[in-house]
Design a protein around this motif. Structure first.
Motif, PDB file in Angstrom:
ATOM      1  N   THR A 102       0.819  -1.206   0.000  1.00 39.57           N
ATOM      2  CA  THR A 102       0.000   0.000   0.000  1.00 39.57           C
ATOM      3  C   THR A 102       0.860   1.268   0.000  1.00 39.57           C
ATOM      4  OG1 THR A 102      -0.234  -0.155   2.416  1.00 39.57           O
ATOM      5  CG2 THR A 102      -1.966  -1.116   1.077  1.00 39.57           C
ATOM      6  N   ASN A 105       1.459   1.609  -3.636  1.00 41.18           N
ATOM      7  CA  ASN A 105       0.271   2.137  -4.318  1.00 41.18           C
ATOM      8  C   ASN A 105       0.229   3.657  -4.252  1.00 41.18           C
ATOM      9  OD1 ASN A 105      -0.602  -0.471  -4.837  1.00 41.18           O
ATOM     10  ND2 ASN A 105      -2.055  -0.526  -3.138  1.00 41.18           N
ATOM     11  N   ARG A 108       2.896   5.356  -6.410  1.00 41.98           N
ATOM     12  CA  ARG A 108       2.562   5.274  -7.833  1.00 41.98           C
ATOM     13  C   ARG A 108       1.524   6.325  -8.200  1.00 41.98           C
ATOM     14  NH1 ARG A 108       1.800  -1.304  -8.152  1.00 41.98           N
ATOM     15  NH2 ARG A 108       3.951  -1.887  -8.713  1.00 41.98           N
ATOM     16  N   TRP A 109       0.449   6.407  -7.393  1.00 46.94           N
ATOM     17  CA  TRP A 109      -0.622   7.349  -7.699  1.00 46.94           C
ATOM     18  C   TRP A 109      -0.180   8.799  -7.541  1.00 46.94           C
ATOM     19  CZ3 TRP A 109      -4.097   4.071  -4.036  1.00 46.94           C
ATOM     20  CH2 TRP A 109      -4.529   2.922  -4.717  1.00 46.94           C
ATOM     21  N   TYR A 117      -4.727   6.177 -10.872  1.00 51.96           N
ATOM     22  CA  TYR A 117      -5.676   6.089  -9.774  1.00 51.96           C
ATOM     23  C   TYR A 117      -7.103   6.162 -10.305  1.00 51.96           C
ATOM     24  CZ  TYR A 117      -8.632   7.205  -5.871  1.00 51.96           C
ATOM     25  OH  TYR A 117      -9.655   7.181  -4.955  1.00 51.96           O
ATOM     26  N   GLN A 136      -7.687   1.366   1.006  1.00 51.15           N
ATOM     27  CA  GLN A 136      -6.296   1.813   0.950  1.00 51.15           C
ATOM     28  C   GLN A 136      -5.957   2.691   2.152  1.00 51.15           C
ATOM     29  OE1 GLN A 136      -3.910   0.888  -1.261  1.00 51.15           O
ATOM     30  NE2 GLN A 136      -5.431  -0.482  -2.159  1.00 51.15           N
ATOM     31  N   LEU A 186      -4.643  -4.921  -6.439  1.00 46.78           N
ATOM     32  CA  LEU A 186      -4.066  -3.974  -5.487  1.00 46.78           C
ATOM     33  C   LEU A 186      -3.977  -4.612  -4.105  1.00 46.78           C
ATOM     34  CD1 LEU A 186      -6.043  -0.710  -6.375  1.00 46.78           C
ATOM     35  CD2 LEU A 186      -3.650  -1.204  -6.958  1.00 46.78           C
TER      36      LEU A 186
END
Length: 472
Positions: A102, A105, A108-109, A117, A136, A186
């Motif tokens: 996470t 994640n 990346r976003w 996203y 998340q 995810l």
């Protein structure tokens, strides 16, 4: 495969010259008992004017608050988010990232691929439930109506992107048990509820991450940071000493936690050996090797006492080039205070007083824990409010009997009633034991000056409704 190969001659030299090479003995226990002092070695050269961003589990929150008190500009404390009538809990825990998946994640976003996203991948709800959960972040603990959830998540993404301004990133690794969403591919930060798992069969899995998977994600995290932060940014990694609260594996949580931390610790050792911009701070070793009475808060065996956190952070700064003089003095003072106030061999009177105070805190904490548990287990939805009638459903996952719902006008209790009417739609969605969970409340003759209506189950806030003059 070895992550470090040391020639024999150099290894022997390390053994001869390293003052910390040998385990402490009973004759000289000071570096281990009762308060562990693992040597950190030199960390970084800092001036104290650096911008810091802290990522990770709940222990990261302790680190950032301590750094803020020390005068550092802590970017991860800049939180200005839209509010919501559904969010009764503070936002502090929204920033905990419990597994490497996470953390990856969010990076990346925020930095690597902001267009990747999608709200529909992140904001989930069970059938017949209007509130969505951001798994998340904190999942059901902050269930929201769609509009509020979207506004908060967009603000959170903007907030996380400020990590690009950081001179120092502190990454605290939490655990190796991670839930995985097969549909979106995810990793999740919060476990899906039992109802969510049942509503989407085959969608969710528990992944017990190994060293290879964890190391691969750490490598990608570092690659993103190197691509988007300053060339001379610094990365300080810790392994959170806070253990698993519970495990989803078929084994003792004590055993599951040992595996979880061992994987993270093994990955970090190889990680920092290959990266001159990265350092490891042994907060995990400080905590697990010290006497438990000095470490844990009085209400549990999971969260580190604030005095011990102060000792840890003083030890961090003690290894920072440029801050040694101030940090050494501060560390000595914090150590003395910690030993004086919590040493296991304190006098009988002091020990009795401490136990009485501890018990008082435990009772208060237990009450707060029950409140938090109720917030997580009470399910509800308001179907209708037309100015006179309130209609909806509510139940508590912990039992099957009807719950009592109370209506408050301003801050005064107005009416109480059982939510025991039949709701076939709720029973179809959540099980036959939830058939009698509906309510229909008619409000008449509200007092003059009534401004707000509040629905509660015990101490749990269900809904807050601003009042307008009723329509005929």
């Amino acid at each position: 495969m070895a992550h470090q190969v040391i020639p024999g001659e150099q290894a022997r030299q390390f053994y001869r010259t390293n003052p910390w090479a040998k385990w402490p003995t009973r004759d000289k226990p000071d570096r281990l008992s009762p308060l562990a002092e693992p040597a950190t070695g030199p960390l970084f050269g800092l001036s104290g004017r650096e911008k810091v961003f802290c990522i990770g589990s709940c222990f990261a929150r302790e680190i950032e608050e301590t750094l803020d008190r020390r005068g550092f500009e802590v970017l991860s404390l800049r939180r200005d988010f839209p509010r919501s009538p559904n969010r009764g809990l503070p936002d502090r825990n929204m920033f905990n990232k419990y597994n490497v998946g996470t953390v990856l994640n969010e990076l990346r976003w925020a930095l690597e691929a902001p267009g990747s996203y999608r709200h529909e991948d992140v904001l989930l709800n069970a059938p017949h439930n209007q509130l969505v959960q951001d798994l998340q972040l904190q999942g059901e603990a902050y269930a929201e109506e769609w509009g509020f959830a979207v506004a908060f998540r967009e603000a959170f993404n903007r907030f996380f992107a400020t990590i690009a301004q950081a001179d120092v990133v502190v990454l605290t690794l939490g655990l190796s048990e991670a839930w995985f969403d097969r549909q979106t591919e995810l990793y999740l930060n919060a476990a899906p509820t039992e109802h969510m798992v049942a509503a989407y069969p085959g969608r969710f899995e528990l992944h017990v991450l190994d060293v290879a998977a964890t190391a691969a994600m750490l490598d990608e995290i570092d690659a993103i940071l190197q691509a988007h932060l300053k060339l001379d940014f610094k990365l300080l990694i810790t392994v959170s000493p806070v253990p698993l609260a519970s495990t989803f594996r078929d084994q003792d949580v004590l055993v599951a936690n040992t595996y979880s931390k061992a994987v993270l610790r093994a990955c970090v050792d190889g990680f920092v050996q290959q990266r001159p911009h990265a350092r490891y701070f042994p907060s995990y070793e400080f905590v697990t090797l010290s006497h438990p009475e000095l470490v844990w808060r009085a209400d549990d065996f999971r969260h580190v006492d604030t005095q011990f956190v102060d000792y840890l952070m003083a030890s961090v700064l003690n290894g920072v080039e440029g801050l040694e003089a101030e940090a050494t003095q501060s560390r000595a003072a914090v150590r003395q205070k910690l030993l004086a106030s919590k040493h296991p061999s304190s006098s009988l009177w002091a020990g009795g007083w401490a136990r009485w105070w501890q018990r008082l805190r435990q009772v208060w904490k237990s009450h707060r824990k029950q409140q938090r548990l109720a917030r997580k287990t009470v399910r509800s939805h308001l179907d209708r409010w037309d100015g006179r009638r309130l209609q909806g459903w509510v139940y508590d996952e912990r039992h099957t009997q009807a719950v009592e719902i109370s209506v408050w006008v301003n801050d005064a209790l107005w009416i109480k009633t059982l939510a025991d009417e039949e709701r076939v739609d709720v029973a179809d969605a959540f099980g036959p034991e939830r058939l009698h969970c509906g309510f229909l409340i008619t409000l008449t003759a509200l007092p003059p000056g009534a401004k707000v209506l509040t629905l509660r189950v015990g101490d749990v806030l269900l809904k807050t409704i601003p009042l307008n003059p009723p329509k005929d």
